[in-house]
Design a protein around this motif. Structure first.
Motif, mmCIF file in Angstrom:
data_model
loop_
_atom_site.group_PDB
_atom_site.id
_atom_site.type_symbol
_atom_site.label_atom_id
_atom_site.label_comp_id
_atom_site.label_asym_id
_atom_site.label_seq_id
_atom_site.Cartn_x
_atom_site.Cartn_y
_atom_site.Cartn_z
ATOM 1 N N LEU A 77 -19.087 -18.968 2.261
ATOM 2 C CA LEU A 77 -20.317 -18.179 2.153
ATOM 3 C C LEU A 77 -20.925 -18.286 0.762
ATOM 4 O O LEU A 77 -22.148 -18.225 0.600
ATOM 5 C CB LEU A 77 -20.030 -16.720 2.499
ATOM 6 C CG LEU A 77 -19.717 -16.475 3.980
ATOM 7 C CD1 LEU A 77 -19.155 -15.079 4.181
ATOM 8 C CD2 LEU A 77 -20.961 -16.678 4.839
ATOM 9 N N ALA A 106 -23.585 -20.970 2.630
ATOM 10 C CA ALA A 106 -24.055 -19.927 3.549
ATOM 11 C C ALA A 106 -25.263 -20.380 4.359
ATOM 12 O O ALA A 106 -25.437 -19.955 5.510
ATOM 13 C CB ALA A 106 -24.394 -18.661 2.768
ATOM 14 N N ARG A 157 -20.330 -10.829 7.255
ATOM 15 C CA ARG A 157 -21.487 -11.556 6.718
ATOM 16 C C ARG A 157 -21.809 -12.769 7.584
ATOM 17 O O ARG A 157 -22.978 -13.081 7.823
ATOM 18 C CB ARG A 157 -21.200 -11.982 5.283
ATOM 19 C CG ARG A 157 -22.413 -12.561 4.564
ATOM 20 C CD ARG A 157 -22.103 -12.894 3.141
ATOM 21 N NE ARG A 157 -23.166 -13.687 2.545
ATOM 22 C CZ ARG A 157 -23.036 -14.385 1.430
ATOM 23 N NH1 ARG A 157 -21.896 -14.366 0.761
ATOM 24 N NH2 ARG A 157 -24.046 -15.096 0.960
ATOM 25 N N LEU A 158 -20.777 -13.470 8.061
ATOM 26 C CA LEU A 158 -21.002 -14.585 8.984
ATOM 27 C C LEU A 158 -21.715 -14.112 10.248
ATOM 28 O O LEU A 158 -22.617 -14.775 10.764
ATOM 29 C CB LEU A 158 -19.667 -15.217 9.372
ATOM 30 C CG LEU A 158 -19.158 -16.415 8.575
ATOM 31 C CD1 LEU A 158 -17.808 -16.850 9.119
ATOM 32 C CD2 LEU A 158 -20.143 -17.564 8.595
#
Length: 382
Positions: free
Chosen positions: A286, A290, A319-320
């Motif tokens: 990330l 990202a 977050r993914l």
């Protein structure tokens, strides 16, 4: 001598051992030195033989380096490679029956250290990387057949999205003023027909994050064969492996032969069959890549057995999930109908997944692809 003095003396001797390796021609990078001390902290060796094998598993990557390591270890600890297999610092158990056959002292300890440090049994995860080159077995005829099936099914299974760029076409979405103007110049300003532009459908990016740690040893080869099929059929595919580090392997998979691709992977994926740091690896992805997950179909191929604190794994997965169009987790453990994601890591990330699917090889991967990657619909967030 106090305990603090003993600890300080031991640390000085270990650092002196590392300096001795450097002076002998074995220049150990800082990350391998960290793994050496992590192995000592994790395994708490009680014999010199155990310490020998921890160092061999974390500091040595080739036969010439092994010769240097053996010589320096003998100088600092008075033990050779041959002695490490049969010598133990612990006293023998006098209560044992003299007539009862026993194994050579120290041999079991050495084997246990190597297996734990490298994850060789494929059942447990550690944070120590073997820093070696894995040799993949040749792909069987049945696996070749399954790969061909996957290549046929994948283009239909990958979800699509509208292209950001407009293309000339008959769909009446937007008037193509430029094309109309250029044609009118040939007809002295007369507009004979209208031209249109539209945004065609195209495949979403497919992002694979493949766990190659020791606990995935039985499945990682087939996972990488599946990754080969994805790269061969999806023009915007990206593949990364992770164990104790993150490695981008997409270029190595762009070959015409699956066994050639696996041979190329063996040269770049140096943490295969070692420890696992899922949260750290996903966080590294990330931080550096990202943009590759934005609006993509993201597949994490892992058993989810994170060591220690799972905070980084949970934060990275969340977050993914926000970046991806679909986030699916493929786990070999989920092939068991009785499986429940009760580990700290998997139970915490479950709410951020579109699906948790059981995939342990090419057969089950083909089933998941035919089921459109076994994803469930969630509210759009990209």
């Amino acid at each position: 001598m106090t305990t603090a003095e003993l600890i300080a003396r031991t640390e000085n001797h270990l650092f002196g051992f590392l300096r001795g390796l450097h002076d002998g021609g074995l220049r150990v990078p800082a990350d391998k030195q960290s793994q050496f001390f992590a192995g000592i902290e994790t395994l708490a060796p009680s014999t010199t033989g155990q310490l020998y094998w921890i160092g061999a598993a974390t500091l040595v990557t080739s036969e010439p380096e092994r010769h240097v390591y053996d010589e320096v270890f003998r100088r600092f600890f008075g033990l050779t490679a041959a002695d490490a297999l049969v010598v133990t610092d612990e006293p023998a158990d006098e209560s044992a029956d003299e007539d009862e056959p026993t194994s050579m002292p120290g041999s079991g300890e050495a084997e246990d250290v190597v297996a734990d440090a490298a994850g060789a049994d494929g059942l447990a995860a550690s944070n120590v990387s073997p820093e070696g080159v894995r040799r993949f077995a040749a792909t069987t005829p049945r696996s070749h057949e399954l790969i061909r099936e996957l290549c046929r099914e994948l283009p239909r299974a990958v979800p699509t999205t509208r292209s950001r760029r407009r293309r000339p076409g008959g769909r009446r979405q937007r008037v193509d003023l430029r094309a109309i103007y250029l044609e009118s110049r040939r007809t002295h300003g007369e507009i004979m027909r209208l031209h249109w532009r539209h945004r065609p459908q195209r495949q979403r990016r497919v992002l694979l994050l493949v766990d190659v740690s020791g606990s995935m040893k039985q499945h990682s080869a087939d996972y990488l064969r599946f990754a080969y099929a994805v790269v061969a059929t999806c023009p915007r595919a990206e593949v990364f492996t992770f164990g104790t580090r993150l490695t981008r392997v997409t270029p190595s998979l762009r070959t015409s032969d699956v066994d050639g691709a696996l041979a190329a992977l063996a040269q770049v994926v140096l943490d295969a069959d070692g420890g696992t740091l899922i949260g750290t690896s996903l966080a590294t992805f990330l931080d550096d890549y990202a943009n590759l997950a934005r609006g993509a179909l993201v597949l994490v191929l892992s058993d989810g057995l994170e060591r220690g604190d799972c905070t980084a794994m949970v934060a990275a997965t969340r977050r993914l999930s926000l970046l991806a169009a679909q986030l699916s987790w493929w786990s070999p453990l989920a092939c068991d109908p009785a499986y429940r994601p009760l580990t700290r890591g998997m139970s915490a990330v479950l709410a951020d997944l579109d699906a948790l699917t059981g995939v342990d090889g090419l057969e089950t991967a083909l089933t998941a692809v035919r089921g459109k990657f076994a994803t469930t619909q969630r509210s759009a967030h990209v």
